[in-house]
Structures are given as structure tokens and as C-alpha cells.
Design a protein around this motif. Structure first.
Motif, PDB file in Angstrom:
ATOM      1  N   ARG A 129      50.922  14.142  26.657  1.00 52.62           N
ATOM      2  CA  ARG A 129      49.894  13.104  26.528  1.00 52.62           C
ATOM      3  C   ARG A 129      48.854  13.512  25.473  1.00 52.62           C
ATOM      4  O   ARG A 129      48.439  12.697  24.647  1.00 52.62           O
ATOM      5  N   ARG A 130      48.460  14.773  25.480  1.00 53.56           N
ATOM      6  CA  ARG A 130      47.495  15.251  24.479  1.00 53.56           C
ATOM      7  C   ARG A 130      48.084  15.150  23.071  1.00 53.56           C
ATOM      8  O   ARG A 130      47.402  14.802  22.116  1.00 53.56           O
ATOM      9  N   ALA A 131      49.387  15.447  22.950  1.00 56.92           N
ATOM     10  CA  ALA A 131      50.054  15.327  21.651  1.00 56.92           C
ATOM     11  C   ALA A 131      50.034  13.880  21.172  1.00 56.92           C
ATOM     12  O   ALA A 131      49.751  13.615  19.997  1.00 56.92           O
ATOM     13  N   LEU A 132      50.305  12.939  22.057  1.00 57.15           N
ATOM     14  CA  LEU A 132      50.256  11.522  21.688  1.00 57.15           C
ATOM     15  C   LEU A 132      48.846  11.112  21.252  1.00 57.15           C
ATOM     16  O   LEU A 132      48.675  10.363  20.294  1.00 57.15           O
ATOM     17  N   GLU A 133      47.839  11.607  21.942  1.00 55.73           N
ATOM     18  CA  GLU A 133      46.463  11.306  21.565  1.00 55.73           C
ATOM     19  C   GLU A 133      46.133  11.870  20.186  1.00 55.73           C
ATOM     20  O   GLU A 133      45.493  11.199  19.367  1.00 55.73           O
ATOM     21  N   TRP A 134      46.566  13.107  19.925  1.00 53.49           N
ATOM     22  CA  TRP A 134      46.326  13.719  18.609  1.00 53.49           C
ATOM     23  C   TRP A 134      47.014  12.916  17.512  1.00 53.49           C
ATOM     24  O   TRP A 134      46.423  12.676  16.446  1.00 53.49           O
ATOM     25  N   LEU A 135      48.240  12.476  17.760  1.00 56.58           N
ATOM     26  CA  LEU A 135      48.966  11.689  16.758  1.00 56.58           C
ATOM     27  C   LEU A 135      48.247  10.377  16.440  1.00 56.58           C
ATOM     28  O   LEU A 135      48.302   9.902  15.297  1.00 56.58           O
ATOM     29  N   ALA A 136      47.563   9.797  17.419  1.00 58.72           N
ATOM     30  CA  ALA A 136      46.899   8.507  17.222  1.00 58.72           C
ATOM     31  C   ALA A 136      45.517   8.648  16.571  1.00 58.72           C
ATOM     32  O   ALA A 136      44.971   7.660  16.084  1.00 58.72           O
ATOM     33  N   GLU A 137      44.979   9.864  16.541  1.00 60.88           N
ATOM     34  CA  GLU A 137      43.663  10.077  15.927  1.00 60.88           C
ATOM     35  C   GLU A 137      43.749   9.851  14.415  1.00 60.88           C
ATOM     36  O   GLU A 137      44.726  10.228  13.786  1.00 60.88           O
ATOM     37  N   PRO A 138      42.705   9.266  13.836  1.00 61.80           N
ATOM     38  CA  PRO A 138      42.707   9.099  12.374  1.00 61.80           C
ATOM     39  C   PRO A 138      42.725  10.451  11.667  1.00 61.80           C
ATOM     40  O   PRO A 138      42.218  11.436  12.179  1.00 61.80           O
ATOM     41  N   GLY A 139      43.292  10.448  10.485  1.00 61.50           N
ATOM     42  CA  GLY A 139      43.273  11.675   9.696  1.00 61.50           C
ATOM     43  C   GLY A 139      44.562  12.162   9.359  1.00 61.50           C
ATOM     44  O   GLY A 139      45.493  12.551   9.361  1.00 61.50           O
ATOM     45  N   PHE A 194      52.819  21.781  20.746  1.00 59.05           N
ATOM     46  CA  PHE A 194      52.145  21.529  22.013  1.00 59.05           C
ATOM     47  C   PHE A 194      53.046  22.001  23.138  1.00 59.05           C
ATOM     48  O   PHE A 194      54.266  21.773  23.088  1.00 59.05           O
ATOM     49  N   PRO A 195      52.496  22.656  24.179  1.00 55.97           N
ATOM     50  CA  PRO A 195      53.311  23.010  25.340  1.00 55.97           C
ATOM     51  C   PRO A 195      53.846  21.749  26.021  1.00 55.97           C
ATOM     52  O   PRO A 195      53.262  20.666  25.898  1.00 55.97           O
ATOM     53  N   GLY A 196      54.938  21.898  26.754  1.00 48.57           N
ATOM     54  CA  GLY A 196      55.594  20.766  27.397  1.00 48.57           C
ATOM     55  C   GLY A 196      54.698  19.913  28.263  1.00 48.57           C
ATOM     56  O   GLY A 196      54.849  18.689  28.300  1.00 48.57           O
ATOM     57  N   GLU A 197      53.738  20.526  28.943  1.00 48.04           N
ATOM     58  CA  GLU A 197      52.874  19.758  29.836  1.00 48.04           C
ATOM     59  C   GLU A 197      51.776  19.000  29.087  1.00 48.04           C
ATOM     60  O   GLU A 197      51.015  18.252  29.685  1.00 48.04           O
ATOM     61  N   GLU A 198      51.707  19.160  27.765  1.00 53.19           N
ATOM     62  CA  GLU A 198      50.647  18.509  26.997  1.00 53.19           C
ATOM     63  C   GLU A 198      51.160  17.354  26.128  1.00 53.19           C
ATOM     64  O   GLU A 198      50.601  17.044  25.078  1.00 53.19           O
ATOM     65  N   SER A 245      57.219  21.262  23.362  1.00 46.42           N
ATOM     66  CA  SER A 245      58.299  22.073  23.925  1.00 46.42           C
ATOM     67  C   SER A 245      57.734  23.369  24.482  1.00 46.42           C
ATOM     68  O   SER A 245      56.714  23.869  24.010  1.00 46.42           O
ATOM     69  N   ASP A 246      58.425  23.912  25.474  1.00 46.56           N
ATOM     70  CA  ASP A 246      58.084  25.226  26.004  1.00 46.56           C
ATOM     71  C   ASP A 246      59.029  26.298  25.477  1.00 46.56           C
ATOM     72  O   ASP A 246      58.900  27.468  25.828  1.00 46.56           O
ATOM     73  N   GLN A 247      59.980  25.915  24.637  1.00 45.58           N
ATOM     74  CA  GLN A 247      60.919  26.868  24.049  1.00 45.58           C
ATOM     75  C   GLN A 247      60.216  27.665  22.949  1.00 45.58           C
ATOM     76  O   GLN A 247      59.652  27.081  22.031  1.00 45.58           O
TER      77      GLN A 247
END
Length: 122
Positions: A112-122, A106-110, A83-85
Motif C-alpha cells: 500500500r505504501r508503494a502504491l501511495e509513493w507511485l501516485a505522489e507527484p514527482g 519495498f518490503p512485501g507488507e508495504e 518483495s521480501d526476496q
């Protein structure tokens, strides 16, 4: 109203609040999430994709939201808030004290990066 989309073979759930949240929204989410948790033991993550937060329709919606979080947070490894709020950007710091998941903004434009972080192990 909450829209939801599954990613990564039902390991990451994306939720998008579109209107004030109602009790029925969380009942519908539980019907989607509970079988996946039962089958896999947990979710890798939840992505909250919120351009804005519409609030709750009534007190019942608020209580249902807290109940859903209470009943499911131990079964989610990570939560990304996209979100950008400004207020929603602080939300991870607040809820981090109440949930066992790792929560990050994560900022609104990120998205895809948030989805990648969620899929990372850990």
C-alpha cells in the motif's frame, strides 16, 4: 505468466509474475500499456509485486522482457519493487542504471505504501 491490475485511473500498473515469463506475456502487457501511454503520454508508475521471481521460460522470454523495458522505460516515472526476496531487493539498484524511472524497493507488507509513493507527484 504475468497478471496485471490498473490503479489510479490507469496511471499505475501493478504486475505480478506467477510463472516463468514468456514472450507472450510482454506482448500482452504492451497491448495494455501502449494505448494508455499514447493517451496520457506516460504512466505515473509500475508496481512489481513479486513474492519471488519465477525467471524466464526460455531465451525468447528473456529477450522480450529486455525489449519491453527498453521500449517503455522512458514513459514510466517511478517503479516500485515489492518483495521480501533479498535478490529482488537489490534489483532496483541494478536497473536504476538502465532505466530513466526512479526505482525503489519495498518490503512485501508495504504494498500500500508503494502504491501511495507511485501516485505522489514527482
Amino acid at each position: 505468466m504475468i497478471e496485471h491490475h490498473w490503479h489510479r485511473n490507469h496511471s499505475v500498473l501493478e504486475v505480478v509474475p506467477r510463472a516463468p515469463l514468456q514472450r507472450e506475456d510482454f506482448e500482452a502487457l504492451a497491448q495494455q500499456v501502449d494505448p494508455v501511454i499514447e493517451e496520457h503520454g506516460s504512466l505515473a508508475g509500475v508496481l512489481i509485486n513479486a513474492a519471488s521471481f519465477p525467471g524466464w521460460e526460455d531465451f525468447s522470454g528473456l529477450v522480450s522482457h529486455f525489449t519491453f523495458v527498453r521500449d517503455h522505460h522512458r514513459n514510466v516515472h517511478k517503479i516500485a519493487v515489492v518483495s521480501d526476496q533479498p535478490l529482488l531487493g537489490y534489483m532496483p539498484r541494478l536497473v536504476d542504471h538502465f532505466v530513466s524511472a526512479d526505482v525503489r524497493p519495498f518490503p512485501g507488507e508495504e504494498r500500500r505504501r508503494a502504491l501511495e509513493w507511485l501516485a505522489e507527484p514527482g
